[in-house]
Design a protein around this motif. Structure first.
Motif, PDB file in Angstrom:
ATOM      1  N   ALA A  31      -1.256   7.548 -15.150  1.00 36.88           N
ATOM      2  CA  ALA A  31      -1.392   8.764 -14.788  1.00 36.88           C
ATOM      3  C   ALA A  31      -1.119   9.233 -12.814  1.00 36.88           C
ATOM      4  O   ALA A  31      -0.541   9.952 -12.797  1.00 36.88           O
ATOM      5  CB  ALA A  31      -2.471   9.551 -15.650  1.00 36.88           C
ATOM      6  N   GLN A  32      -2.655   8.320 -12.319  1.00 32.36           N
ATOM      7  CA  GLN A  32      -2.903   8.811 -11.201  1.00 32.36           C
ATOM      8  C   GLN A  32      -1.671   7.277 -10.759  1.00 32.36           C
ATOM      9  O   GLN A  32      -1.586   7.397  -8.973  1.00 32.36           O
ATOM     10  CB  GLN A  32      -3.913   8.523 -10.165  1.00 32.36           C
ATOM     11  N   ALA A  33      -1.277   6.734 -11.338  1.00 29.68           N
ATOM     12  CA  ALA A  33       0.335   5.497 -10.864  1.00 29.68           C
ATOM     13  C   ALA A  33       1.075   5.898  -9.095  1.00 29.68           C
ATOM     14  O   ALA A  33       2.075   7.203  -9.781  1.00 29.68           O
ATOM     15  CB  ALA A  33       0.211   4.412 -11.249  1.00 29.68           C
ATOM     16  N   GLY A 263      -8.619 -14.349 -14.144  1.00 22.85           N
ATOM     17  CA  GLY A 263      -8.564 -13.038 -14.176  1.00 22.85           C
ATOM     18  C   GLY A 263      -7.833 -12.987 -13.237  1.00 22.85           C
ATOM     19  O   GLY A 263      -6.775 -13.591 -12.095  1.00 22.85           O
ATOM     20  N   VAL A 264      -7.000 -11.820 -12.843  1.00 23.96           N
ATOM     21  CA  VAL A 264      -5.630 -10.803 -11.640  1.00 23.96           C
ATOM     22  C   VAL A 264      -6.883 -10.391 -10.991  1.00 23.96           C
ATOM     23  O   VAL A 264      -7.369  -9.695 -10.644  1.00 23.96           O
ATOM     24  CB  VAL A 264      -4.959  -9.809 -12.319  1.00 23.96           C
ATOM     25  N   PHE A 265      -5.952 -11.181  -9.650  1.00 21.97           N
ATOM     26  CA  PHE A 265      -6.409 -10.912  -8.106  1.00 21.97           C
ATOM     27  C   PHE A 265      -4.768 -10.453  -7.495  1.00 21.97           C
ATOM     28  O   PHE A 265      -3.721 -11.102  -7.604  1.00 21.97           O
ATOM     29  CB  PHE A 265      -6.804 -12.254  -7.079  1.00 21.97           C
ATOM     30  N   ALA A 266      -5.095  -9.869  -6.011  1.00 26.94           N
ATOM     31  CA  ALA A 266      -3.564  -9.639  -5.295  1.00 26.94           C
ATOM     32  C   ALA A 266      -4.355  -9.848  -3.938  1.00 26.94           C
ATOM     33  O   ALA A 266      -5.390 -10.048  -4.356  1.00 26.94           O
ATOM     34  CB  ALA A 266      -3.488  -8.057  -6.068  1.00 26.94           C
ATOM     35  N   PRO A 267      -2.842  -9.885  -2.767  1.00 28.81           N
ATOM     36  CA  PRO A 267      -3.317  -9.981  -1.816  1.00 28.81           C
ATOM     37  C   PRO A 267      -3.931  -8.879  -1.433  1.00 28.81           C
ATOM     38  O   PRO A 267      -4.096  -8.185  -1.730  1.00 28.81           O
ATOM     39  CB  PRO A 267      -1.992 -10.187  -0.904  1.00 28.81           C
ATOM     40  N   ALA A 268      -5.435  -9.439  -0.630  1.00 30.91           N
ATOM     41  CA  ALA A 268      -6.758  -8.315  -0.002  1.00 30.91           C
ATOM     42  C   ALA A 268      -5.421  -7.586   0.751  1.00 30.91           C
ATOM     43  O   ALA A 268      -4.185  -7.789   1.857  1.00 30.91           O
ATOM     44  CB  ALA A 268      -6.856  -9.129   1.217  1.00 30.91           C
ATOM     45  N   GLY A 269      -5.482  -5.889   0.662  1.00 30.61           N
ATOM     46  CA  GLY A 269      -4.324  -4.964   1.127  1.00 30.61           C
ATOM     47  C   GLY A 269      -3.383  -4.630   0.870  1.00 30.61           C
ATOM     48  O   GLY A 269      -2.703  -3.478   0.568  1.00 30.61           O
ATOM     49  N   THR A 270      -3.444  -4.872  -0.656  1.00 32.23           N
ATOM     50  CA  THR A 270      -2.093  -4.796  -1.771  1.00 32.23           C
ATOM     51  C   THR A 270      -3.153  -3.219  -1.863  1.00 32.23           C
ATOM     52  O   THR A 270      -4.662  -2.916  -1.876  1.00 32.23           O
ATOM     53  CB  THR A 270      -2.667  -5.028  -2.755  1.00 32.23           C
ATOM     54  N   PRO A 271      -2.437  -1.797  -1.783  1.00 34.82           N
ATOM     55  CA  PRO A 271      -2.182  -0.970  -2.382  1.00 34.82           C
ATOM     56  C   PRO A 271      -3.257  -0.413  -4.088  1.00 34.82           C
ATOM     57  O   PRO A 271      -2.825  -1.111  -4.217  1.00 34.82           O
ATOM     58  CB  PRO A 271      -1.568   0.207  -2.562  1.00 34.82           C
ATOM     59  N   LYS A 272      -4.937   0.022  -3.141  1.00 35.18           N
ATOM     60  CA  LYS A 272      -5.729   0.473  -4.465  1.00 35.18           C
ATOM     61  C   LYS A 272      -4.516   1.273  -5.531  1.00 35.18           C
ATOM     62  O   LYS A 272      -5.031   0.689  -7.156  1.00 35.18           O
ATOM     63  CB  LYS A 272      -6.388   1.540  -4.581  1.00 35.18           C
ATOM     64  N   PRO A 273      -3.824   2.226  -5.567  1.00 36.72           N
ATOM     65  CA  PRO A 273      -2.883   2.853  -6.643  1.00 36.72           C
ATOM     66  C   PRO A 273      -2.229   1.550  -7.902  1.00 36.72           C
ATOM     67  O   PRO A 273      -2.566   1.804  -8.844  1.00 36.72           O
ATOM     68  CB  PRO A 273      -2.388   4.001  -5.597  1.00 36.72           C
TER      69      PRO A 273
END
Length: 335
Positions: A31-33, A263-273
């Motif tokens: 809902a907050q995305a 597990g899933v990871f993203a590059p650091a700095g990816t927006p928290k939403p």
């Protein structure tokens, strides 16, 4: 030293939060995305096609694509025990369109195996959500003529360094699992690293290598055909996928434990939403009855549900603190 490689039962159980699922996670985050994604999302798998990380990722991302409303496309980038693909994602733009299905070996064990890892798993990657726990067992090619783990240990002791084992790469969980097994049993074997589990099983069936340590789902078809013999599951309980295979204690090697997780990871700095929406999507995908059934009952990979990105990050740090000193103490190296 062998005991240092073992996983106490309480840690194994702690790594299996499937019973601690939090259904409220997904709706709130969705809902907050923000309006993301608006194009296909890339999920890098740092191993070759056909291995447990790859197969489970493809299964989960099929459902994840439905949840997100955009295709989640698998991209295999194998090499250097999974660190090549992991480094690629760590250095990718943090725009929410590149993620990685990493493993314990690439974001944990690698810190103890490489003198200079080109990325820092904690600083350069943002934890999103775990996928599955991956119990590990040992299987051998039929031609070795052994029927039990004790017969295999006796064969290795009688022929130091004669037999070889394949793994998904230097520092992969299967590699470290065999290192622990050899140290605990006082035996020797030659390590042959590959770029994923798929090629390992191809060569194992062809007689190029003699044994391997991997997840039960990959062993099952070859065990059932009679081409391979599974000797042990390095767990406290038998696998539902290969229920005829004894546990470590039943096979006469009490305390020997081996596992991984993905597990899933993203590059650091990816927006928290965006991270929150992806985490919620993973929770929804893993909660799907059909997906959960295939992962757990067909592949022997219990889903790891109920994690927020923050909880997953804390879990990663605990795993690093536990495993890296043990890997360094083992003397195993990948460079």
């Amino acid at each position: 030293m062998a005991r240092d490689h073992l996983l106490p039962r309480r840690r194994l159980l702690a790594a299996m939060p499937v019973l601690l699922a939090t259904p409220a996670l997904a709706p709130a985050a969705l809902a907050q995305a923000p309006a993301w994604p608006d194009r296909p999302v890339r999920m890098v798998v740092p191993f070759a096609a056909g291995g447990a990380t790859d197969v489970s990722a493809r299964l989960v991302t099929q459902k994840l694509s439905e949840v997100l409303g955009q295709p989640v496309v698998i991209e295999n980038r194998p090499g250097a025990g999974g660190t090549t693909g992991t480094d690629y994602v760590a250095k990718s733009a943090p725009d929410g369109y590149t993620f990685i299905m990493a493993s314990l070996s690439t974001v944990g064990l690698a810190l103890g195996l490489y003198g200079k890892l080109p990325y820092d798993p904690v600083k350069d990657l943002a934890p999103v959500a775990p996928s599955v726990l991956a119990p590990i067992g040992i299987c051998v090619r039929r031609e070795l003529g052994v029927s039990t783990l004790q017969e295999f240990i006796a064969l290795l002791k009688a022929n130091p360094g004669k037999y070889s084992y394949g793994s998904a790469g230097n520092g992969a969980s299967g590699h470290i699992s065999v290192v622990a097994f050899l140290q605990k049993t006082g035996t020797q074997a030659v390590h042959v690293p590959y770029r994923g589990s798929g090629p390992v099983f191809n060569d194992l069936l062809a007689g190029v290598v003699d044994f391997t340590a991997d997840v039960p789902g990959l062993m099952k078809p070859h065990v059932e055909s009679g081409a391979l013999k599974a000797l042990v599951m390095a767990t406290d309980q038998r696998s539902s996928v290969l229920p005829q295979v004894p546990t470590s204690a039943e096979a006469g090697l009490p305390g020997y434990r081996a596992y991984s997780w993905f597990g899933v990871f993203a590059p650091a700095g990816t927006p928290k939403p965006i991270i929150g929406r992806m985490a919620a999507g993973m929770e929804t995908a893993l909660a799907d009855p059909a997906v959960a059934r295939r992962l757990d009952q067909e592949m022997g990979l219990p889903p790891m549900r109920g994690y927020t990105p923050e909880k997953f990050g804390a879990f990663l740090k605990e795993e690093i603190d536990y495993w890296v000193p043990l890997v360094k103490a083992s003397g195993a190296r990948a460079d």
